[in-house]
Structures are given as C-alpha cells and as structure tokens.
Design a protein around this motif. Structure first.
Motif, PDB file in Angstrom:
ATOM      1  N   GLY A 180      26.598 -32.127 -20.407  1.00 58.16           N
ATOM      2  CA  GLY A 180      25.639 -31.036 -20.413  1.00 58.16           C
ATOM      3  C   GLY A 180      24.957 -30.873 -19.070  1.00 58.16           C
ATOM      4  O   GLY A 180      25.217 -31.650 -18.130  1.00 58.16           O
ATOM      5  N   TRP A 224      30.826 -31.231 -24.816  1.00 55.78           N
ATOM      6  CA  TRP A 224      29.569 -30.510 -25.041  1.00 55.78           C
ATOM      7  C   TRP A 224      28.914 -30.870 -26.373  1.00 55.78           C
ATOM      8  O   TRP A 224      27.692 -30.748 -26.512  1.00 55.78           O
ATOM      9  CB  TRP A 224      29.818 -29.009 -24.965  1.00 55.78           C
ATOM     10  CG  TRP A 224      30.646 -28.601 -23.795  1.00 55.78           C
ATOM     11  CD1 TRP A 224      31.843 -27.964 -23.810  1.00 55.78           C
ATOM     12  CD2 TRP A 224      30.354 -28.820 -22.395  1.00 55.78           C
ATOM     13  NE1 TRP A 224      32.326 -27.763 -22.540  1.00 55.78           N
ATOM     14  CE2 TRP A 224      31.435 -28.274 -21.645  1.00 55.78           C
ATOM     15  CE3 TRP A 224      29.301 -29.421 -21.713  1.00 55.78           C
ATOM     16  CZ2 TRP A 224      31.471 -28.313 -20.253  1.00 55.78           C
ATOM     17  CZ3 TRP A 224      29.338 -29.471 -20.322  1.00 55.78           C
ATOM     18  CH2 TRP A 224      30.417 -28.921 -19.614  1.00 55.78           C
ATOM     19  N   PRO A 281      20.597 -33.075 -28.068  1.00 59.06           N
ATOM     20  CA  PRO A 281      20.701 -32.454 -26.742  1.00 59.06           C
ATOM     21  C   PRO A 281      19.349 -32.223 -26.084  1.00 59.06           C
ATOM     22  O   PRO A 281      19.234 -32.299 -24.857  1.00 59.06           O
ATOM     23  CB  PRO A 281      21.414 -31.122 -27.030  1.00 59.06           C
ATOM     24  CG  PRO A 281      22.124 -31.336 -28.322  1.00 59.06           C
ATOM     25  CD  PRO A 281      21.284 -32.284 -29.120  1.00 59.06           C
TER      26      PRO A 281
END
Length: 311
Positions: free
Chosen positions: A140, A127, A259
């Motif tokens: 993710g 993650w 991300p």
C-alpha cells in the motif's frame, strides 16, 4: 491494542516483557566487558553460522527467515557491533577521524536495507494482504511513505565527527550529536517498517526491540544509542534466525491487518521525519554549518550533558 494488534492476554504481555528485559540485560553484559561482546557478537555467531542457521534459516523455510534480507541484516549488524568494539577498545582507532565515518555509514546502510524492503513490499501488489516468502504482507501507499521517511532519516544523520570513547570503565562509543530528536524519528520510522514488512512479528521486533535500546539511551547510558541499538538488534536477529518459530508458533501476536493502521503508522513516521529534516537543515543554514564537518546540536543542554558525563 485493538487498533494495531489483536488482543493479547497476561501470558502474551509477560513474554513481551521477558523479551524486552532479556535484550536490555544482554546489552549491558555486552557493553560492560570486552569479553562479553566478543562472546556474543563473534564466537556465538560463528558457531550458529556453521551448525544452526543453515537449517533454521534455510532459503524458503516456512518461517520466512531464509530471505536475503535476514541474512544481510544479520551480518551487517554483527559487523557494526564488532566495528564499534574496535573503536572502543583500540585507542589508536578512535583517534583516526576518517574511521569515525564507519558508525554513520553502517547505520545508513542498515536503514537503507529496510527502505529497499519497504519499496519491495509495495511491488508485491498485495493490496488485500498475502503470504509472501511465508510472511504476511499488505502492500500500500504506506510502503512508499515510510520508505521516504527512512531516506529522510538517513540524510539527517549528523555530527559523527564528534564521536568519542567514554572515559569510564565501560568505554562506550558516545555520539553526543545524536539527540532525542533523531532517536524518536528513527524509532517511529523503524516501527513503521516492521509493521509494514514483518507485520505479525512487529509486536516483538518492532515494539520490544525498539524500546530495548531507547530506554538505555535515555536512562542508563546517554549518548550511546547507536551502540545500544546495534547490540539489541544483533541479539534479536540472532535469536530469530535460531528460533524462527517464536513469533509464529510459540508466542504469536498478530496485527489487526487493518489498512488504516498501516497508513496511520507510516504517516506519523513520515511527518516526524519531515519535521526533523526541516528543523535540522534550518539550523544548518542559519548557522552556516557543514553537516559533513560540523556538529549541529553543540549548544543544546542534552549535548553538553552527554559530553560532561563521559569525558
């Protein structure tokens, strides 16, 4: 570039452009002559398989080229190139309608391989990002989103019954029903896949590689996108298997490991592929078409232009 990739200078962009134009040039060499294709996609791979790849793509090597995915992808793409050449240069094969299932099948298999890889990267539970099999990966929701986009891309493959060989000297494999709609949806999905699963290599295997087959499909030989894609992908993956240090040591351009960037790229791919599926299945239902037997876009200007230029 700051959102997707770390900043690169003149040298980085020069190398990127060299990769782009080299792929396009070798693609033209492979498609313009029968012997060009035989040399690049049969003779060269045999030599590399015997003398080079057992070392440069050995399991567990520090560049990550020894994974099952790289080996399977390499030979499945080469199989596609050789199969397309058989259809192009053996007249009796192009007339066999059942054999026209081969191009969409090999395309679907290659997409599905990448879908599995996206789902696999999610299961790594990385993650916050981690090096797994010597490749940087961040797990993710983007892996799931893009895996779904890839599945939609497979189910929207259409019109392969209309594949034929062009009448000009290059004898290209023409697929008129593979229009710009599907190509753009594929490009966005495939870039998201490379960004998700081969992140710090995607400046080349994502951007450069995708553009190297899209430009010929739109501006050099329309209707032959799958042929362009198979050639450029085979050329790139053979190069990577042979010179695995290229993207990591020789000319590295890393992603930002942001991300948000991963999420946005995969979300865009998913949205566009959903739109394509809705549009296409809407046409199928409205026009009472059989997607396994009928072409979907025969009435469009793009389809008619491709046919007229190649018959």
């Amino acid at each position: 570039m700051g959102f997707l990739y770390e900043t690169t200078g003149f040298t980085g962009w020069a190398i990127w452009l060299f990769v782009l134009f080299a792929l396009m040039a070798f693609n033209e060499f492979a498609r313009s002559t029968k012997w060009g294709g035989i040399v690049l996609f049969l003779i060269v791979p045999i030599g590399l398989t015997i003398f080079v790849w057992p070392t440069t793509a050995a399991p567990g090597n520090k560049y990550g080229t020894g994974t099952w995915f790289n080996w399977v992808k390499t030979y499945s793409v080469l199989l596609g190139c050789l199969g397309f050449m058989a259809i192009r240069y053996i007249p009796s094969l192009a007339k066999k309608k059942w054999l026209l299932c081969f191009p969409p099948l090999i395309l679907a298999v290659n997409i599905f391989e990448a879908v599995i890889r996206d789902f696999q990267c999610f299961t790594y539970n990385a993650w916050n990002g981690a090096y797994i099999n010597n490749l940087w990966v961040m797990s993710g929701p983007w892996n799931i989103m893009n895996g779904i986009a890839g599945i939609l891309n497979i189910v929207t493959i259409c019109g392969w019954v209309g594949i034929f060989v062009s009448k000009d000297k290059t004898k290209d494999m023409i697929w008129p029903d593979m229009t710009w709609r599907w190509i753009i949806a594929y490009d966005l999905w495939n870039f998201a896949y490379t960004y998700n699963c081969i992140a710090d290599h995607s400046f080349y295997c994502g951007l450069a590689l995708i553009i190297s087959c899209t430009i010929p499909a739109f501006f050099i030989k329309k209707g032959a996108w799958l042929q362009h894609r198979a050639h450029t992908l085979a050329l790139w993956i053979m190069f990577v298997m042979t010179v695995p240090s290229f993207a990591d040591r020789i000319a590295p351009v890393a992603t930002t490991h942001n991300p948000v960037a991963f999420f946005v790229v995969s979300l865009l791919a998913l949205i566009v592929n959903v739109m394509l599926a809705v549009h296409q299945f809407g046409k199928i239902f409205r026009n009472k078409l059989n997607p396994l037997k009928d072409e979907i876009y025969k009435e469009t200007k793009d389809y008619k232009q491709v046919v007229e230029e190649n018959i």
